[in-house]
Design a protein around this motif. Structure first.
Motif, PDB file in Angstrom:
ATOM      1  N   HIS A  67       0.894  -1.179   0.000  1.00  0.00           N
ATOM      2  CA  HIS A  67       0.000   0.000   0.000  1.00  0.00           C
ATOM      3  C   HIS A  67       0.924   1.218   0.000  1.00  0.00           C
ATOM      4  CE1 HIS A  67      -2.681   3.108   1.704  1.00  0.00           C
ATOM      5  NE2 HIS A  67      -3.705   2.360   1.324  1.00  0.00           N
ATOM      6  N   SER A  68       1.456   1.540  -1.155  1.00  0.00           N
ATOM      7  CA  SER A  68       2.534   2.548  -1.221  1.00  0.00           C
ATOM      8  C   SER A  68       2.004   3.985  -1.182  1.00  0.00           C
ATOM      9  CB  SER A  68       3.382   2.333  -2.478  1.00  0.00           C
ATOM     10  OG  SER A  68       2.554   2.245  -3.610  1.00  0.00           O
ATOM     11  N   SER A  69       0.671   4.151  -1.052  1.00  0.00           N
ATOM     12  CA  SER A  69       0.101   5.509  -1.064  1.00  0.00           C
ATOM     13  C   SER A  69       0.326   6.268   0.239  1.00  0.00           C
ATOM     14  CB  SER A  69      -1.402   5.441  -1.332  1.00  0.00           C
ATOM     15  OG  SER A  69      -1.669   4.711  -2.490  1.00  0.00           O
ATOM     16  N   GLY A  70       0.586   5.532   1.342  1.00  0.00           N
ATOM     17  CA  GLY A  70       0.789   6.225   2.616  1.00  0.00           C
ATOM     18  C   GLY A  70       0.343   5.377   3.791  1.00  0.00           C
ATOM     19  N   GLU A  71       0.575   5.906   5.019  1.00  0.00           N
ATOM     20  CA  GLU A  71       0.262   5.141   6.233  1.00  0.00           C
ATOM     21  C   GLU A  71      -1.255   5.062   6.435  1.00  0.00           C
ATOM     22  OE1 GLU A  71       2.212   6.956   9.558  1.00  0.00           O
ATOM     23  OE2 GLU A  71       0.963   8.752   9.478  1.00  0.00           O
ATOM     24  N   ILE A  72      -1.718   3.883   6.839  1.00  0.00           N
ATOM     25  CA  ILE A  72      -3.156   3.592   6.883  1.00  0.00           C
ATOM     26  C   ILE A  72      -3.714   3.913   8.269  1.00  0.00           C
ATOM     27  CG2 ILE A  72      -4.896   1.792   6.600  1.00  0.00           C
ATOM     28  CD1 ILE A  72      -2.814   0.321   4.796  1.00  0.00           C
ATOM     29  N   CYS A  88      -8.303   4.540   4.463  1.00  0.00           N
ATOM     30  CA  CYS A  88      -8.083   5.975   4.647  1.00  0.00           C
ATOM     31  C   CYS A  88      -6.629   6.110   5.074  1.00  0.00           C
ATOM     32  CB  CYS A  88      -9.003   6.539   5.716  1.00  0.00           C
ATOM     33  SG  CYS A  88     -10.748   6.281   5.344  1.00  0.00           S
ATOM     34  N   TYR A  89      -5.894   6.986   4.398  1.00  0.00           N
ATOM     35  CA  TYR A  89      -4.444   7.004   4.581  1.00  0.00           C
ATOM     36  C   TYR A  89      -3.900   8.431   4.474  1.00  0.00           C
ATOM     37  CZ  TYR A  89      -4.837   7.091  -0.526  1.00  0.00           C
ATOM     38  OH  TYR A  89      -5.190   7.427  -1.809  1.00  0.00           O
ATOM     39  N   ALA A  90      -2.724   8.635   5.104  1.00  0.00           N
ATOM     40  CA  ALA A  90      -2.023   9.917   5.005  1.00  0.00           C
ATOM     41  C   ALA A  90      -1.268   9.917   3.683  1.00  0.00           C
ATOM     42  CB  ALA A  90      -1.073  10.082   6.183  1.00  0.00           C
ATOM     43  N   SER A  91      -1.751  10.693   2.734  1.00  0.00           N
ATOM     44  CA  SER A  91      -1.280  10.597   1.354  1.00  0.00           C
ATOM     45  C   SER A  91       0.098  11.221   1.177  1.00  0.00           C
ATOM     46  CB  SER A  91      -2.276  11.297   0.428  1.00  0.00           C
ATOM     47  OG  SER A  91      -1.753  11.392  -0.868  1.00  0.00           O
ATOM     48  N   ILE A  92       1.008  10.436   0.610  1.00  0.00           N
ATOM     49  CA  ILE A  92       2.339  10.954   0.294  1.00  0.00           C
ATOM     50  C   ILE A  92       2.217  12.082  -0.729  1.00  0.00           C
ATOM     51  CG2 ILE A  92       4.564  10.362  -0.766  1.00  0.00           C
ATOM     52  CD1 ILE A  92       4.087   7.494   0.230  1.00  0.00           C
TER      53      ILE A  92
END
Length: 361
Positions: A67-72, A88-92
């Motif tokens: 899940h390389s988009s960011g921390e979940i 839902c994630y903190a988007s890079i």
């Protein structure tokens, strides 16, 4: 009376990153399966772990997806499709502002397949949850800052069905939200500060019912009794779990302070709703039996066989070494409770045998 330690040897699975999101694979009712979302500060390293219990060997077997988009920060699974999940994630890409997406699990380990990245940015930067409607595959709902956004993810991408806004002094924000499975209408329920509100999404802004100021500190989670209409539970930073008949919002049916710190998560057992799992930053997971307000209490009244069973903690799990953010019952075996602590430790515990027998007999 001392409570049983849950099956003295719970099954343990360790993730090498910190983690705070867990859900059952709801569409899988043959095998016990749970999903974990990681929170690595090395943002490109985040993963979703699908952990399966192999009954024959009593071991936990993972499949790991990138899940390389960011921390979940939260994740949900579809009630009808074993391969569809939301995060839902903190988007890079968006400076660690929160985003949300729908994903398909690949057949083998590898990258999650992006189905939809929801256009959430116009509604705010803090997406708390994106949840699947319990029965309608096309409907999903997100809680973003002080907005509820209902999506249609049917055939042609994503469309916004409706939105609702939480108004009030001092920029109020939602903490979490979920569909009301007891309602045949489009009713979505939210927590904000010390309040619960049920929104009728057919009318966008109409609040169907509410529980106002029912905790002294912020509400972290709530859940609905799956088998008894109007009954629900709330928990929060005041260390209380409270149980309600929403037709009488002034007074909880039961109020318990079994944890010594904030309660992050609370879940009714999906089959035996007298059993409630709770998780706290005191490091403990509890299973409490509240038979008097369960659906079995109604059955006993109908059969005129009312037997008094005291409310009590029936199992304690203290084998976590960090705050426990999540508890989830298995969708396949309703005696299994999973819990996840921030250090990435997943524990699978079973309701004690004597308690199982008491409920079944």
């Amino acid at each position: 009376m001392s409570s049983n330690i849950m099956s003295n040897n719970p099954l343990i699975y360790g993730v090498e990153f910190q983690a705070r999101s867990l859900c059952s694979l709801h569409a899988e009712n043959e095998q016990d399966c749970f999903l974990i979302g990681t929170q690595s500060l090395m943002t490109s390293n985040n993963q979703v772990h699908l952990v399966r219990l192999q009954e024959e060997t009593n071991t936990l077997c993972p499949q790991i997806y990138e899940h390389s988009s960011g921390e979940i920060w939260s994740l949900s699974s579809s009630p009808t499709d074993k391969r569809l999940i939301s995060t839902c994630y903190a988007s890079i890409e968006r400076d660690c502002e929160k985003s949300t997406a729908l994903w398909r699990l690949p057949e083998n380990d590898g990258h999650l397949e992006n189905v939809i990245t929801f256009p959430s940015e116009k509604y705010g930067t803090d997406v708390k949850v994106t949840t699947f409607h319990p029965t309608n595959d096309a409907y999903m709902c997100s809680v973003i800052d002080n907005n509820i956004v209902m999506w249609d993810v049917g055939e042609s991408g994503v469309k916004i069905v409706c939105t609702a806004v939480l108004d009030g002094k001092g920029q109020p924000r939602f903490t979490t939200g979920k569909w009301n499975p007891q309602s045949v209408n489009l009713q979505f329920v939210t927590a904000d500060d010390c309040n619960i509100k049920a929104w009728d999404l057919r009318t966008q802004t109409k609040i169907a019912w509410s529980l106002d100021g029912v905790h002294t500190q912020i509400i972290r989670d709530f859940d609905f009794n799956p088998n008894r209409q109007y009954y629900m539970a709330t928990c929060g930073d005041d260390g209380y779990s409270k149980f309600w008949d929403i037709r009488n919002p002034r007074q909880p049916l039961i109020s318990r302070a079994d944890h010594s710190h904030w309660i992050w998560s609370l879940r009714y057992n999906p089959v035996h709703d007298e059993l409630i799992g709770t998780a706290s930053s005191d490091g403990q997971v509890l299973i409490t039996c509240l038979a008097g307000i369960s659906s079995s209490a109604i059955e006993n009244e109908d059969m005129k066989t009312k037997t008094f069973i005291e409310d009590k903690i029936v199992a304690t799990c203290d084998q976590h070494e960090d705050s426990v953010y999540c508890v989830e019952w298995s969708s396949a075996d309703s005696w299994i409770l999973a819990s996840l602590s921030y250090d990435g430790r997943l524990l699978l515990n079973k309701v004690p045998k004597d308690e199982q027998l008491r409920i079944l007999l």
